[in-house]
Scaffold this motif. Structure first.
Motif, PDB file in Angstrom:
ATOM      1  N   SER A 139      43.086  48.177  -2.836  1.00 37.98           N
ATOM      2  CA  SER A 139      42.395  46.897  -2.646  1.00 37.98           C
ATOM      3  C   SER A 139      42.450  46.125  -3.962  1.00 37.98           C
ATOM      4  O   SER A 139      42.345  46.705  -5.049  1.00 37.98           O
ATOM      5  CB  SER A 139      40.932  47.118  -2.237  1.00 37.98           C
ATOM      6  OG  SER A 139      40.250  47.888  -3.202  1.00 37.98           O
ATOM      7  N   ILE A 140      42.631  44.831  -3.857  1.00 40.04           N
ATOM      8  CA  ILE A 140      42.714  43.976  -5.040  1.00 40.04           C
ATOM      9  C   ILE A 140      41.296  43.563  -5.439  1.00 40.04           C
ATOM     10  O   ILE A 140      40.723  42.614  -4.901  1.00 40.04           O
ATOM     11  CB  ILE A 140      43.588  42.743  -4.767  1.00 40.04           C
ATOM     12  CG1 ILE A 140      44.937  43.172  -4.204  1.00 40.04           C
ATOM     13  CG2 ILE A 140      43.764  41.936  -6.029  1.00 40.04           C
ATOM     14  CD1 ILE A 140      45.709  44.110  -5.122  1.00 40.04           C
ATOM     15  N   ASP A 141      40.702  44.347  -6.369  1.00 39.92           N
ATOM     16  CA  ASP A 141      39.324  44.091  -6.776  1.00 39.92           C
ATOM     17  C   ASP A 141      39.228  42.958  -7.793  1.00 39.92           C
ATOM     18  O   ASP A 141      38.299  42.163  -7.762  1.00 39.92           O
ATOM     19  CB  ASP A 141      38.706  45.370  -7.369  1.00 39.92           C
ATOM     20  CG  ASP A 141      38.701  46.514  -6.356  1.00 39.92           C
ATOM     21  OD1 ASP A 141      38.479  46.236  -5.171  1.00 39.92           O
ATOM     22  OD2 ASP A 141      38.923  47.667  -6.767  1.00 39.92           O
ATOM     23  N   ASP A 142      40.178  42.887  -8.687  1.00 41.27           N
ATOM     24  CA  ASP A 142      40.143  41.881  -9.749  1.00 41.27           C
ATOM     25  C   ASP A 142      41.347  40.955  -9.583  1.00 41.27           C
ATOM     26  O   ASP A 142      42.484  41.343  -9.803  1.00 41.27           O
ATOM     27  CB  ASP A 142      40.180  42.571 -11.112  1.00 41.27           C
ATOM     28  CG  ASP A 142      39.857  41.606 -12.238  1.00 41.27           C
ATOM     29  OD1 ASP A 142      39.928  40.380 -12.017  1.00 41.27           O
ATOM     30  OD2 ASP A 142      39.552  42.078 -13.355  1.00 41.27           O
ATOM     31  N   THR A 143      41.081  39.713  -9.178  1.00 39.48           N
ATOM     32  CA  THR A 143      42.159  38.746  -8.951  1.00 39.48           C
ATOM     33  C   THR A 143      42.450  37.900 -10.194  1.00 39.48           C
ATOM     34  O   THR A 143      43.202  36.927 -10.121  1.00 39.48           O
ATOM     35  CB  THR A 143      41.798  37.810  -7.788  1.00 39.48           C
ATOM     36  OG1 THR A 143      40.552  37.151  -8.082  1.00 39.48           O
ATOM     37  CG2 THR A 143      41.659  38.597  -6.489  1.00 39.48           C
ATOM     38  N   THR A 144      41.889  38.298 -11.335  1.00 44.57           N
ATOM     39  CA  THR A 144      42.163  37.586 -12.575  1.00 44.57           C
ATOM     40  C   THR A 144      43.631  37.752 -12.952  1.00 44.57           C
ATOM     41  O   THR A 144      44.141  38.874 -12.971  1.00 44.57           O
ATOM     42  CB  THR A 144      41.290  38.136 -13.716  1.00 44.57           C
ATOM     43  OG1 THR A 144      39.918  38.063 -13.338  1.00 44.57           O
ATOM     44  CG2 THR A 144      41.528  37.342 -15.001  1.00 44.57           C
ATOM     45  N   TYR A 179      54.535  41.877  -6.627  1.00 41.62           N
ATOM     46  CA  TYR A 179      53.645  40.950  -7.324  1.00 41.62           C
ATOM     47  C   TYR A 179      54.242  40.467  -8.646  1.00 41.62           C
ATOM     48  O   TYR A 179      53.522  40.051  -9.546  1.00 41.62           O
ATOM     49  CB  TYR A 179      52.297  41.632  -7.593  1.00 41.62           C
ATOM     50  CG  TYR A 179      51.710  42.278  -6.365  1.00 41.62           C
ATOM     51  CD1 TYR A 179      51.206  41.513  -5.322  1.00 41.62           C
ATOM     52  CD2 TYR A 179      51.691  43.669  -6.235  1.00 41.62           C
ATOM     53  CE1 TYR A 179      50.682  42.109  -4.187  1.00 41.62           C
ATOM     54  CE2 TYR A 179      51.158  44.268  -5.102  1.00 41.62           C
ATOM     55  CZ  TYR A 179      50.662  43.477  -4.077  1.00 41.62           C
ATOM     56  OH  TYR A 179      50.154  44.069  -2.958  1.00 41.62           O
ATOM     57  N   THR A 184      48.147  40.311 -11.174  1.00 39.44           N
ATOM     58  CA  THR A 184      46.739  40.241 -11.563  1.00 39.44           C
ATOM     59  C   THR A 184      46.364  41.505 -12.348  1.00 39.44           C
ATOM     60  O   THR A 184      47.171  42.418 -12.507  1.00 39.44           O
ATOM     61  CB  THR A 184      45.825  40.120 -10.333  1.00 39.44           C
ATOM     62  OG1 THR A 184      45.924  41.333  -9.560  1.00 39.44           O
ATOM     63  CG2 THR A 184      46.244  38.946  -9.457  1.00 39.44           C
ATOM     64  N   SER A 186      44.365  43.802 -11.348  1.00 38.37           N
ATOM     65  CA  SER A 186      44.436  44.931 -10.415  1.00 38.37           C
ATOM     66  C   SER A 186      45.862  45.415 -10.226  1.00 38.37           C
ATOM     67  O   SER A 186      46.120  46.613 -10.117  1.00 38.37           O
ATOM     68  CB  SER A 186      43.837  44.531  -9.062  1.00 38.37           C
ATOM     69  OG  SER A 186      42.451  44.333  -9.161  1.00 38.37           O
ATOM     70  N   HIS A 187      46.796  44.488 -10.179  1.00 38.44           N
ATOM     71  CA  HIS A 187      48.193  44.868 -10.015  1.00 38.44           C
ATOM     72  C   HIS A 187      48.675  45.679 -11.222  1.00 38.44           C
ATOM     73  O   HIS A 187      49.400  46.664 -11.068  1.00 38.44           O
ATOM     74  CB  HIS A 187      49.067  43.618  -9.849  1.00 38.44           C
ATOM     75  CG  HIS A 187      48.755  42.849  -8.610  1.00 38.44           C
ATOM     76  ND1 HIS A 187      48.900  41.477  -8.529  1.00 38.44           N
ATOM     77  CD2 HIS A 187      48.286  43.253  -7.396  1.00 38.44           C
ATOM     78  CE1 HIS A 187      48.545  41.069  -7.325  1.00 38.44           C
ATOM     79  NE2 HIS A 187      48.167  42.122  -6.627  1.00 38.44           N
ATOM     80  N   ILE A 229      47.158  42.159   3.427  1.00 38.05           N
ATOM     81  CA  ILE A 229      47.213  40.714   3.264  1.00 38.05           C
ATOM     82  C   ILE A 229      48.175  40.080   4.258  1.00 38.05           C
ATOM     83  O   ILE A 229      47.837  39.119   4.947  1.00 38.05           O
ATOM     84  CB  ILE A 229      47.628  40.355   1.819  1.00 38.05           C
ATOM     85  CG1 ILE A 229      46.612  40.925   0.820  1.00 38.05           C
ATOM     86  CG2 ILE A 229      47.755  38.847   1.657  1.00 38.05           C
ATOM     87  CD1 ILE A 229      46.997  40.721  -0.618  1.00 38.05           C
TER      88      ILE A 229
END
Length: 272
Positions: A139-144, A179, A184, A186-187, A229
């Motif tokens: 899961s992508i928790d941090d999209t920064t 990605y 991000t 998370s990635h 997604i």
């Protein structure tokens, strides 16, 4: 005359004329010599004479040569020496960042030195190893946005080349490749997990054993809409020739099964 470094039954080449010139000259000379270029791989050349077979792999100005008859192989090397200046470097042990270990059963291919360089580039030489390359459901928790896109692409590209001897990394590396355009935090965390897994599995690689069987069989699997997604599936396969794994891949579905609403019922469905 191009200068070649000859490696026993294997050949490594270096040219003073530049890689482009030696590649073109070598390809032309090999075809004139009687080799034919493989349909599936333009860098592989095959020569047949009676029951003797020679297989030659040409990469820019590097060559690997092998055959099933030592005497015929030696005569072929002598004939090639009339076109190229060659130097004997002994048995093949290292080629294009791939280490070749000779065992009683065959060959073992690994990239230990290459992995060490990748971990050093990522400043992760002292990281704690992990037992798996990725979590079951990510899961992508941090999209920064990740601050260093160049580093992300460099590490992922390096991991792609590592799959040359590590089929077990194919699925995980395919996931982080998706990605590259806008990674991000998370990635990058997913990339670090793969590197931690690699750190704990440095002794793994690809074995090539002596096997008279020419039976060809394959295995495949899919995660069936594994991407939360796009709902696209990632399909993986590996192909064996006898006891040896000769090809493998993990690839995400190129299109998205977009849900379509039926006006008459109001129910949605997915096209497959």
């Amino acid at each position: 005359m191009p200068f070649l470094n000859f490696i026993g039954c294997y050949m490594g080449c270096n040219s003073y004329r530049g890689p482009g010139l030696i590649g073109l000259a070598a390809s032309s000379s090999l075809i004139d010599f009687g080799f034919f270029c493989s349909i599936s791989d333009s860098s592989m050349f095959v020569y047949r004479h009676g029951g003797c077979i020679l297989v030659l792999l040409l990469y820019v100005d590097d060559i690997v040569l092998n055959g099933n008859d030592e005497a015929f192989l030696s005569s072929c090397v002598t004939a090639l020496g009339t076109h190229f200046a060659m130097k004997d470097l002994g048995t093949l042990h290292y080629f294009l960042s791939i280490e070749v270990s000779h065992t009683s059963q065959g060959l073992f291919l690994s990239q230990l030195k290459y992995v060490a360089d990748v971990l050093l580039r990522a400043h992760m030489t002292d990281i704690k190893p992990m037992s798996t390359p990725m979590v079951l459901w990510s899961s992508i928790d941090d999209t920064t946005p990740f601050f260093d896109v160049i580093l992300y692409r460099s590490l992922v590209g390096a991991l792609q080349y590592l799959t040359m001897t590590r089929p077990d990394l194919s699925f995980a590396v395919n996931s982080v490749c998706q990605y590259m355009h806008a990674p991000t935090i998370s990635h990058f965390g997913m990339v670090k997990r793969i590197l931690r897994y690699v750190k704990g599995t440095l002794d793994r690689g690809l074995r090539i054993v002596r096997d008279r069987s020419l039976a060809l069989y394959a295995f495949s699997d899919s995660d069936w809409a594994g991407c939360l997604i796009t709902w696209c599936s990632t399909t993986s396969f590996c192909t064996f020739l006898g006891a040896n794994c000769i090809s493998w891949s993990a690839k995400k579905q190129p299109w998205s099964p977009v849900p379509t609403l039926r006006p008459s019922t109001g129910y949605g469905y997915y096209s497959c």
